[in-house]
Design a protein around this motif. Sequence first.
Motif, mmCIF file in Angstrom:
data_model
loop_
_atom_site.group_PDB
_atom_site.id
_atom_site.type_symbol
_atom_site.label_atom_id
_atom_site.label_comp_id
_atom_site.label_asym_id
_atom_site.label_seq_id
_atom_site.Cartn_x
_atom_site.Cartn_y
_atom_site.Cartn_z
ATOM 1 N N TYR A 75 0.844 -1.211 0.000
ATOM 2 C CA TYR A 75 0.000 0.000 0.000
ATOM 3 C C TYR A 75 0.872 1.251 0.000
ATOM 4 O O TYR A 75 0.661 2.198 0.753
ATOM 5 C CB TYR A 75 -0.944 -0.035 1.208
ATOM 6 N N THR A 76 1.851 1.234 -0.921
ATOM 7 C CA THR A 76 2.898 2.259 -0.954
ATOM 8 C C THR A 76 3.083 2.775 -2.382
ATOM 9 O O THR A 76 2.887 2.035 -3.347
ATOM 10 C CB THR A 76 4.228 1.649 -0.436
ATOM 11 N N ASP A 77 3.430 4.037 -2.526
ATOM 12 C CA ASP A 77 3.905 4.554 -3.804
ATOM 13 C C ASP A 77 5.301 3.979 -4.008
ATOM 14 O O ASP A 77 6.282 4.446 -3.425
ATOM 15 C CB ASP A 77 3.924 6.081 -3.787
ATOM 16 N N MET A 78 5.393 2.956 -4.847
ATOM 17 C CA MET A 78 6.568 2.105 -4.905
ATOM 18 C C MET A 78 7.761 2.795 -5.565
ATOM 19 O O MET A 78 7.603 3.632 -6.455
ATOM 20 C CB MET A 78 6.238 0.826 -5.664
ATOM 21 N N ALA A 79 8.951 2.404 -5.127
ATOM 22 C CA ALA A 79 10.172 2.907 -5.756
ATOM 23 C C ALA A 79 10.284 2.381 -7.184
ATOM 24 O O ALA A 79 10.752 3.096 -8.079
ATOM 25 C CB ALA A 79 11.388 2.491 -4.936
ATOM 26 N N ALA A 80 9.867 1.130 -7.405
ATOM 27 C CA ALA A 80 9.917 0.525 -8.743
ATOM 28 C C ALA A 80 8.571 -0.148 -9.005
ATOM 29 O O ALA A 80 8.455 -1.376 -9.008
ATOM 30 C CB ALA A 80 11.061 -0.481 -8.832
ATOM 31 N N GLY A 81 7.559 0.664 -9.191
ATOM 32 C CA GLY A 81 6.222 0.138 -9.400
ATOM 33 C C GLY A 81 5.185 1.236 -9.316
ATOM 34 O O GLY A 81 5.508 2.422 -9.420
ATOM 35 N N GLY A 82 3.941 0.851 -9.111
ATOM 36 C CA GLY A 82 2.842 1.802 -9.135
ATOM 37 C C GLY A 82 2.693 2.602 -7.857
ATOM 38 O O GLY A 82 3.211 2.236 -6.792
ATOM 39 N N ASP A 83 1.946 3.693 -7.960
ATOM 40 C CA ASP A 83 1.667 4.558 -6.808
ATOM 41 C C ASP A 83 0.414 4.041 -6.102
ATOM 42 O O ASP A 83 -0.674 4.616 -6.184
ATOM 43 C CB ASP A 83 1.473 6.008 -7.262
ATOM 44 N N TYR A 84 0.579 2.959 -5.362
ATOM 45 C CA TYR A 84 -0.576 2.282 -4.774
ATOM 46 C C TYR A 84 -1.150 3.027 -3.576
ATOM 47 O O TYR A 84 -2.352 2.912 -3.306
ATOM 48 C CB TYR A 84 -0.209 0.847 -4.394
ATOM 49 N N PHE A 85 -0.355 3.771 -2.851
ATOM 50 C CA PHE A 85 -0.909 4.536 -1.739
ATOM 51 C C PHE A 85 -1.776 5.678 -2.263
ATOM 52 O O PHE A 85 -2.869 5.932 -1.736
ATOM 53 C CB PHE A 85 0.206 5.083 -0.853
ATOM 54 N N THR A 86 -1.331 6.327 -3.304
ATOM 55 C CA THR A 86 -2.143 7.376 -3.924
ATOM 56 C C THR A 86 -3.406 6.787 -4.527
ATOM 57 O O THR A 86 -4.494 7.368 -4.405
ATOM 58 C CB THR A 86 -1.327 8.104 -5.003
ATOM 59 N N PHE A 87 -3.291 5.638 -5.154
ATOM 60 C CA PHE A 87 -4.468 4.945 -5.687
ATOM 61 C C PHE A 87 -5.478 4.660 -4.584
ATOM 62 O O PHE A 87 -6.680 4.939 -4.715
ATOM 63 C CB PHE A 87 -4.039 3.643 -6.361
ATOM 64 N N LEU A 88 -4.998 4.108 -3.475
ATOM 65 C CA LEU A 88 -5.880 3.718 -2.378
ATOM 66 C C LEU A 88 -6.541 4.923 -1.721
ATOM 67 O O LEU A 88 -7.751 4.913 -1.471
ATOM 68 C CB LEU A 88 -5.078 2.944 -1.335
ATOM 69 N N THR A 89 -5.769 5.947 -1.439
ATOM 70 C CA THR A 89 -6.259 7.044 -0.610
ATOM 71 C C THR A 89 -6.937 8.154 -1.395
ATOM 72 O O THR A 89 -7.703 8.933 -0.812
ATOM 73 C CB THR A 89 -5.104 7.653 0.206
ATOM 74 N N GLN A 90 -6.684 8.231 -2.693
ATOM 75 C CA GLN A 90 -7.266 9.314 -3.481
ATOM 76 C C GLN A 90 -8.190 8.796 -4.589
ATOM 77 O O GLN A 90 -9.370 9.148 -4.638
ATOM 78 C CB GLN A 90 -6.150 10.179 -4.082
ATOM 79 N N GLU A 91 -7.664 7.956 -5.467
ATOM 80 C CA GLU A 91 -8.460 7.550 -6.620
ATOM 81 C C GLU A 91 -9.623 6.632 -6.238
ATOM 82 O O GLU A 91 -10.755 6.813 -6.717
ATOM 83 C CB GLU A 91 -7.584 6.852 -7.663
ATOM 84 N N LEU A 92 -9.382 5.648 -5.385
ATOM 85 C CA LEU A 92 -10.432 4.692 -5.068
ATOM 86 C C LEU A 92 -11.624 5.342 -4.359
ATOM 87 O O LEU A 92 -12.780 5.064 -4.727
ATOM 88 C CB LEU A 92 -9.868 3.530 -4.253
ATOM 89 N N PRO A 93 -11.431 6.197 -3.352
ATOM 90 C CA PRO A 93 -12.596 6.883 -2.769
ATOM 91 C C PRO A 93 -13.351 7.734 -3.788
ATOM 92 O O PRO A 93 -14.588 7.839 -3.719
ATOM 93 C CB PRO A 93 -11.980 7.750 -1.661
ATOM 94 N N GLN A 94 -12.649 8.327 -4.735
ATOM 95 C CA GLN A 94 -13.329 9.074 -5.794
ATOM 96 C C GLN A 94 -14.155 8.151 -6.676
ATOM 97 O O GLN A 94 -15.259 8.502 -7.109
ATOM 98 C CB GLN A 94 -12.300 9.836 -6.631
ATOM 99 N N LYS A 95 -13.625 6.951 -6.949
ATOM 100 C CA LYS A 95 -14.384 5.968 -7.717
ATOM 101 C C LYS A 95 -15.646 5.549 -6.968
ATOM 102 O O LYS A 95 -16.725 5.399 -7.564
ATOM 103 C CB LYS A 95 -13.522 4.739 -7.999
#
Length: 252
Positions: A75-95
């Motif tokens: 659940y982290t904005d990864m160093a080598a991967g996706g921004d999963y914390f931003t996805f979880l805390t911002q995009e998903l509640p908007q969805k």
Amino acid sequence: MTICQLNFKSQILDLSTSVSIYLPDTVAVSDAPVLYLLHGWSDNCNAWLNQTNLARQAQKYPFVIVMPQVGLSYYTDMAAGGDYFTFLTQELPQKMKHWFQIEAVKEKMFVAGLSMGGYGAFKWALTYPEQFSAAASLSGALDVVNIWRKRPERQKHLAAIFGDLQKLKDSQNDLFTLLKRQELVEKSCDTFFLQMCGTEDFVYADNQRFLQLAKKSFNNFEYQEGPGNHDWDYWEAAIGIVLQRFAAIYAK
């Protein structure tokens, strides 16, 4: 009840992902409180539904239960991967607002998770305590610095997530650092934190260290332990307690 799985393109992650959602019959969905329920290291968005009787237990309560899929991201904005914390805390509640007209207001927002998801739940609530009525960690992998040091088989994955150990220590991804923020203590005074762990769990000692610091940081904090290991038998029993405690808080 209704259970649905939505597959959609995440703009933050720039890939297709999934979320499983439990919808109650007892209350209009747009009026219901929301529980974001987070999966563990080796699981996906269906784990809670497949491995426990969550759907049956949840029928007694008013929650919409949102179970996102985040892979091995911590659940982290990864160093080598996706921004999963931003996805979880911002995009998903908007969805959720777009799909179901659910507003992300504090009185209706709850988060919980197991293992890696316990870390994610507390990280979200410790970073944005003003957003949640309550948060729960079940067998949480709360001391990621210690896991990095003690679990060499996971170091490659953790390096992809956090960069390196020195970057992780004392960062926003280190829950022990978040606990020491003075503004956290001020903002979280009315957020309820529930920490649970089995006494036979391999993360028990890590949870004890977190507990000692958390007791100094929060007034509205509860810790529960009892016989149990890092497995679904423990989590199935624990989620029933979480639902009951969260429903009581929402009803106040």
